[in-house]
Scaffold this active site. Structure first.
Site, PDB file in Angstrom:
ATOM      1  N   SER A 262       0.832  -1.210   0.000  1.00 41.32           N
ATOM      2  CA  SER A 262       0.000   0.000   0.000  1.00 41.32           C
ATOM      3  C   SER A 262       0.862   1.253   0.000  1.00 41.32           C
ATOM      4  O   SER A 262       0.356   2.365  -0.042  1.00 41.32           O
ATOM      5  CB  SER A 262      -0.926   0.006   1.225  1.00 41.32           C
ATOM      6  OG  SER A 262      -0.175  -0.075   2.417  1.00 41.32           O
TER       7      SER A 262
ATOM      8  N   THR B 277     -39.266  26.893 -11.132  1.00 43.43           N
ATOM      9  CA  THR B 277     -39.569  25.555 -10.616  1.00 43.43           C
ATOM     10  C   THR B 277     -39.847  24.723 -11.853  1.00 43.43           C
ATOM     11  O   THR B 277     -40.375  25.248 -12.845  1.00 43.43           O
ATOM     12  CB  THR B 277     -40.799  25.520  -9.675  1.00 43.43           C
ATOM     13  OG1 THR B 277     -41.967  25.831 -10.436  1.00 43.43           O
ATOM     14  CG2 THR B 277     -40.677  26.501  -8.522  1.00 43.43           C
TER      15      THR B 277
ATOM     16  N   SER C  17     -12.734  24.745 -28.861  1.00 43.98           N
ATOM     17  CA  SER C  17     -12.895  23.516 -29.631  1.00 43.98           C
ATOM     18  C   SER C  17     -11.764  23.432 -30.644  1.00 43.98           C
ATOM     19  O   SER C  17     -11.329  24.452 -31.181  1.00 43.98           O
ATOM     20  CB  SER C  17     -14.248  23.542 -30.341  1.00 43.98           C
ATOM     21  OG  SER C  17     -14.218  22.709 -31.484  1.00 43.98           O
TER      22      SER C  17
ATOM     23  N   LYS D  11     -16.318  28.255 -30.751  1.00 39.91           N
ATOM     24  CA  LYS D  11     -16.760  27.703 -29.467  1.00 39.91           C
ATOM     25  C   LYS D  11     -15.969  28.207 -28.270  1.00 39.91           C
ATOM     26  O   LYS D  11     -14.752  28.283 -28.295  1.00 39.91           O
ATOM     27  CB  LYS D  11     -16.678  26.170 -29.481  1.00 39.91           C
ATOM     28  CG  LYS D  11     -17.608  25.471 -30.443  1.00 39.91           C
ATOM     29  CD  LYS D  11     -19.094  25.680 -30.164  1.00 39.91           C
ATOM     30  CE  LYS D  11     -19.546  25.026 -28.886  1.00 39.91           C
ATOM     31  NZ  LYS D  11     -19.479  23.562 -28.958  1.00 39.91           N
TER      32      LYS D  11
ATOM     33  N   GLU E 215     -18.387  21.887 -16.406  1.00 42.79           N
ATOM     34  CA  GLU E 215     -18.774  20.525 -16.806  1.00 42.79           C
ATOM     35  C   GLU E 215     -17.990  19.482 -16.018  1.00 42.79           C
ATOM     36  O   GLU E 215     -18.528  18.448 -15.617  1.00 42.79           O
ATOM     37  CB  GLU E 215     -18.540  20.322 -18.303  1.00 42.79           C
ATOM     38  CG  GLU E 215     -19.515  21.102 -19.156  1.00 42.79           C
ATOM     39  CD  GLU E 215     -19.140  21.040 -20.626  1.00 42.79           C
ATOM     40  OE1 GLU E 215     -19.891  20.441 -21.406  1.00 42.79           O
ATOM     41  OE2 GLU E 215     -18.085  21.585 -20.996  1.00 42.79           O
TER      42      GLU E 215
ATOM     43  N   TYR F  33      -9.676  -6.045  12.837  1.00 41.29           N
ATOM     44  CA  TYR F  33      -9.003  -5.609  11.617  1.00 41.29           C
ATOM     45  C   TYR F  33      -9.037  -6.708  10.566  1.00 41.29           C
ATOM     46  O   TYR F  33      -8.811  -7.881  10.862  1.00 41.29           O
ATOM     47  CB  TYR F  33      -7.536  -5.209  11.900  1.00 41.29           C
ATOM     48  CG  TYR F  33      -6.825  -4.763  10.632  1.00 41.29           C
ATOM     49  CD1 TYR F  33      -6.947  -3.461  10.168  1.00 41.29           C
ATOM     50  CD2 TYR F  33      -6.089  -5.674   9.864  1.00 41.29           C
ATOM     51  CE1 TYR F  33      -6.339  -3.054   8.986  1.00 41.29           C
ATOM     52  CE2 TYR F  33      -5.480  -5.281   8.689  1.00 41.29           C
ATOM     53  CZ  TYR F  33      -5.611  -3.969   8.251  1.00 41.29           C
ATOM     54  OH  TYR F  33      -5.021  -3.577   7.085  1.00 41.29           O
TER      55      TYR F  33
ATOM     56  N   GLN G 193      -7.374  -1.922   4.064  1.00 41.02           N
ATOM     57  CA  GLN G 193      -6.317  -1.185   3.348  1.00 41.02           C
ATOM     58  C   GLN G 193      -6.881  -0.465   2.119  1.00 41.02           C
ATOM     59  O   GLN G 193      -6.322   0.518   1.655  1.00 41.02           O
ATOM     60  CB  GLN G 193      -5.214  -2.161   2.932  1.00 41.02           C
ATOM     61  CG  GLN G 193      -4.067  -1.532   2.184  1.00 41.02           C
ATOM     62  CD  GLN G 193      -2.901  -2.493   2.067  1.00 41.02           C
ATOM     63  OE1 GLN G 193      -2.273  -2.823   3.058  1.00 41.02           O
ATOM     64  NE2 GLN G 193      -2.622  -2.963   0.865  1.00 41.02           N
TER      65      GLN G 193
ATOM     66  N   LYS H 229      -8.055   3.758   1.641  1.00 36.11           N
ATOM     67  CA  LYS H 229      -7.306   5.005   1.452  1.00 36.11           C
ATOM     68  C   LYS H 229      -7.486   5.657   0.094  1.00 36.11           C
ATOM     69  O   LYS H 229      -7.658   6.873  -0.006  1.00 36.11           O
ATOM     70  CB  LYS H 229      -5.818   4.747   1.712  1.00 36.11           C
ATOM     71  CG  LYS H 229      -5.555   4.559   3.183  1.00 36.11           C
ATOM     72  CD  LYS H 229      -4.225   3.897   3.447  1.00 36.11           C
ATOM     73  CE  LYS H 229      -4.286   3.121   4.722  1.00 36.11           C
ATOM     74  NZ  LYS H 229      -5.153   1.930   4.688  1.00 36.11           N
TER      75      LYS H 229
HETATM   76  N1  ARG Z   1      -1.241  -1.209   5.210  1.00 33.14           N
HETATM   77  C1  ARG Z   1      -2.192  -1.662   6.152  1.00 33.14           C
HETATM   78  C2  ARG Z   1      -3.523  -0.914   5.973  1.00 33.14           C
HETATM   79  O1  ARG Z   1      -3.503   0.107   5.405  1.00 33.14           O
HETATM   80  C3  ARG Z   1      -1.708  -1.413   7.551  1.00 33.14           C
HETATM   81  C4  ARG Z   1      -2.268  -2.317   8.576  1.00 33.14           C
HETATM   82  C5  ARG Z   1      -1.778  -3.699   8.373  1.00 33.14           C
HETATM   83  N2  ARG Z   1      -2.126  -4.541   9.442  1.00 33.14           N
HETATM   84  C6  ARG Z   1      -1.983  -5.864   9.356  1.00 33.14           C
HETATM   85  N3  ARG Z   1      -2.338  -6.529  10.375  1.00 33.14           N
HETATM   86  N4  ARG Z   1      -1.565  -6.423   8.265  1.00 33.14           N
HETATM   87  O2  ARG Z   1      -4.578  -1.376   6.399  1.00 33.14           O
END
Ligand code: ARG
Length: 477
Positions: free
Chosen positions: A24, A156, A278, A284, A291, A318, A323, A326
């Site tokens: 990531s 309206t 254009s 144009k 837009e 978790y 991940q 983001k």
């Molecule tokens: N890169 C991971 C995320 O954004 C970080 C957390 C990873 N945790 C784990 N137990 N692998 O979620």
């Protein structure tokens, strides 16, 4: 194998394809400053409770600052082998400090770390969006002062309905963006809670002081359940929702102004600096910025949907799925911020085509409802007044004239009670002036609205505001 922080139990190296698939760092590196801030506060807490020495804490904080500078100068090497931004920064610390660096992750997991980084990041992002929304509101208020006397057709069903003052129109958008700002403030409250210290999912057996970390990072409270905290992404989804609603508000405005700037409407001239041409049709001048503001709403709504679907059915606590939170978060923020930053100058610089607007103000019987209410004031039941005015509109349409051009005789054919005073409410100008209710387009009410917004946004009074044109001339636009 030993490159990974989970080396011990593994006897096989990670497949390269897995590294590429699971990384990531290509997108979460933008959390680096928040991650470093979070780590420094964590180290200071560890020293306070005696899990590391003051000297070790000092070394860690210094080294973190050194890493930050290296990243900011572009000298830091990121690689997919180290998966995410958290592992990169920790590794850099170990490279610098050896065993002292290996102590930072005491009583912490990447699960609570990433959640805390995100909360810090979202908190800053909320503040930036709020400031950009305030700038757009200020643009509407400045415009409103400059366009105070202009009467527009209000619609309206996109059919001419009743007259409104231009500032009434502009301040309607101020209200929408104000509600967005309130939603942001509300979302910020739930975001600004410390999750660090919940560790992997169950908390820790070590004697940490979570309040100390919360104070250092200016969080208003502590997440109360470690299982919930390590799985909670509500704050991200809420923020993405507010961003989607901001995008919706911008999109509705953009659509309106695209329409108003067509040859068919001709109410508005867009600044050429905010249009493009254009490649084939030489004449144009296209409203591309508006837009794209309208078009980019699609991705912001898509991002919200992505986030909602992402967490659907996730068991506690978790899961690596998280991940995926983001990229949509960052994209919605970047997109909406860019739209807001273009909206403010566009709102200030566009010019109403006052002549074209005025020339058509008597089209569409904008005064018909005012006339009906005049009859009600004179004692007619509403339904009767509605019918009478309907008849008058039919008569005027047949002759191709506005209501104000019907003679008293013609008016009396529909309602024998009418006298000369009816002309005081006929015609668009009179119709606007006749409004009285709170929050209406009555000139006195619009002035009150304008004053309220000036005070709220800290904008100087009428006499101190430069008209939009002068401000533009100064900028050489
Ligand atoms: N890169 C991971 C995320 O954004 C970080 C957390 C990873 N945790 C784990 N137990 N692998 O979620």
């Amino acid at each position: 194998m030993s490159d990974k922080p989970w080396g011990g139990v593994f006897s096989e190296a990670t497949d390269r394809r897995v590294e590429k698939f699971t990384e990531s760092v290509s997108f979460d590196r933008r959390l680096y400053a928040h991650d470093i801030r979070c780590s420094a506060a964590h180290a200071q807490m560890l020293a306070k409770v005696g899990l590391i020495t003051d000297d070790e804490c000092h070394q860690i904080v210094q080294a973190l600052d050194d890493v930050r500078q290296q990243i900011e100068q572009g000298h830091f090497a990121f690689s997919v082998e180290l998966e995410d931004v958290h592992m990169h920064i920790e590794r850099a610390l170990v490279d610098r400090l050896g065993d002292v660096g290996r102590k930072l992750h005491t009583a912490r997991s990447r699960n609570d770390q990433v959640s805390t980084d995100l909360r810090l990041w979202v908190r800053d992002a909320i503040d930036q969006i709020d400031a950009a929304l305030a700038a757009v509101q200020r643009a509407w208020v400045v415009r409103s002062a400059g366009d105070r006397e202009v009467i527009l057709a209000g619609y309206t069903h996109l059919r001419r309905a009743q007259p409104v003052l231009a500032p009434h129109y502009w301040l309607a958008y101020c209200e929408k963006f104000q509600r967005d700002r309130e939603r942001l403030a509300d979302c910020r409250r739930r975001t600004n809670v410390l999750s660090l210290g919940t560790a992997a999912l169950a908390g820790t057996t070590l004697p940490i002081d979570r309040q100390e970390v919360a104070d250092r990072l200016q969080f208003d409270g502590l997440a109360g359940n470690s299982l919930d905290a390590s799985s909670d992404r509500d704050f991200i989804i809420e923020f993405a929702f507010v961003l989607a609603l901001v995008a919706e508000h911008l999109s509705a405005w953009a659509e309106e102004w695209i329409l108003w700037s067509t040859t068919e409407f001709d109410f508005l001239r867009l600044p050429q600096a905010f249009c493009t041409g254009s490649s084939i049709m030489p004449q144009k001048i296209n409203p591309d910025v508006l837009e794209l503001i309208r078009g980019k709403t699609a991705r912001v709504i898509g991002n919200l949907t992505r986030l909602l679907v992402l967490v659907k059915g996730l068991p506690l606590a978790y899961n690596r799925d998280l991940q995926e939170d983001k990229e949509p978060l960052f994209d919605s923020f970047d997109t909406v911020l860019a739209c807001l930053e273009l909206a403010a100058p566009l709102i200030e610089q566009a010019q109403l085509n006052r002549t074209a607007i005025a020339a058509r103000l008597e089209e569409g019987f904008l005064d018909a409802t005012t006339l009906m209410e005049y009859l009600i004031r004179r004692g007619r039941p509403q339904r009767t007044a509605h019918d009478l005015v309907g008849n008058l509109v039919r008569a005027a349409s047949e002759r191709g004239v506005p209501l104000a051009q019907l003679s008293l005789e013609e008016l009396r054919q529909c309602d024998p009670d009418l006298d000369e005073s009816v002309y005081q409410v006929l015609g668009t100008q009179n119709a606007v002036a006749a409004f009285v209710s709170f929050g209406s387009t009555a000139p006195a009410e619009v002035d009150k609205q304008l004053e309220r917004w000036r005070q709220k946004l800290g904008i100087p009074g009428n006499d101190q505001i430069e008209p939009a044109e002068t401000a533009q001339d100064k900028l050489g636009l």
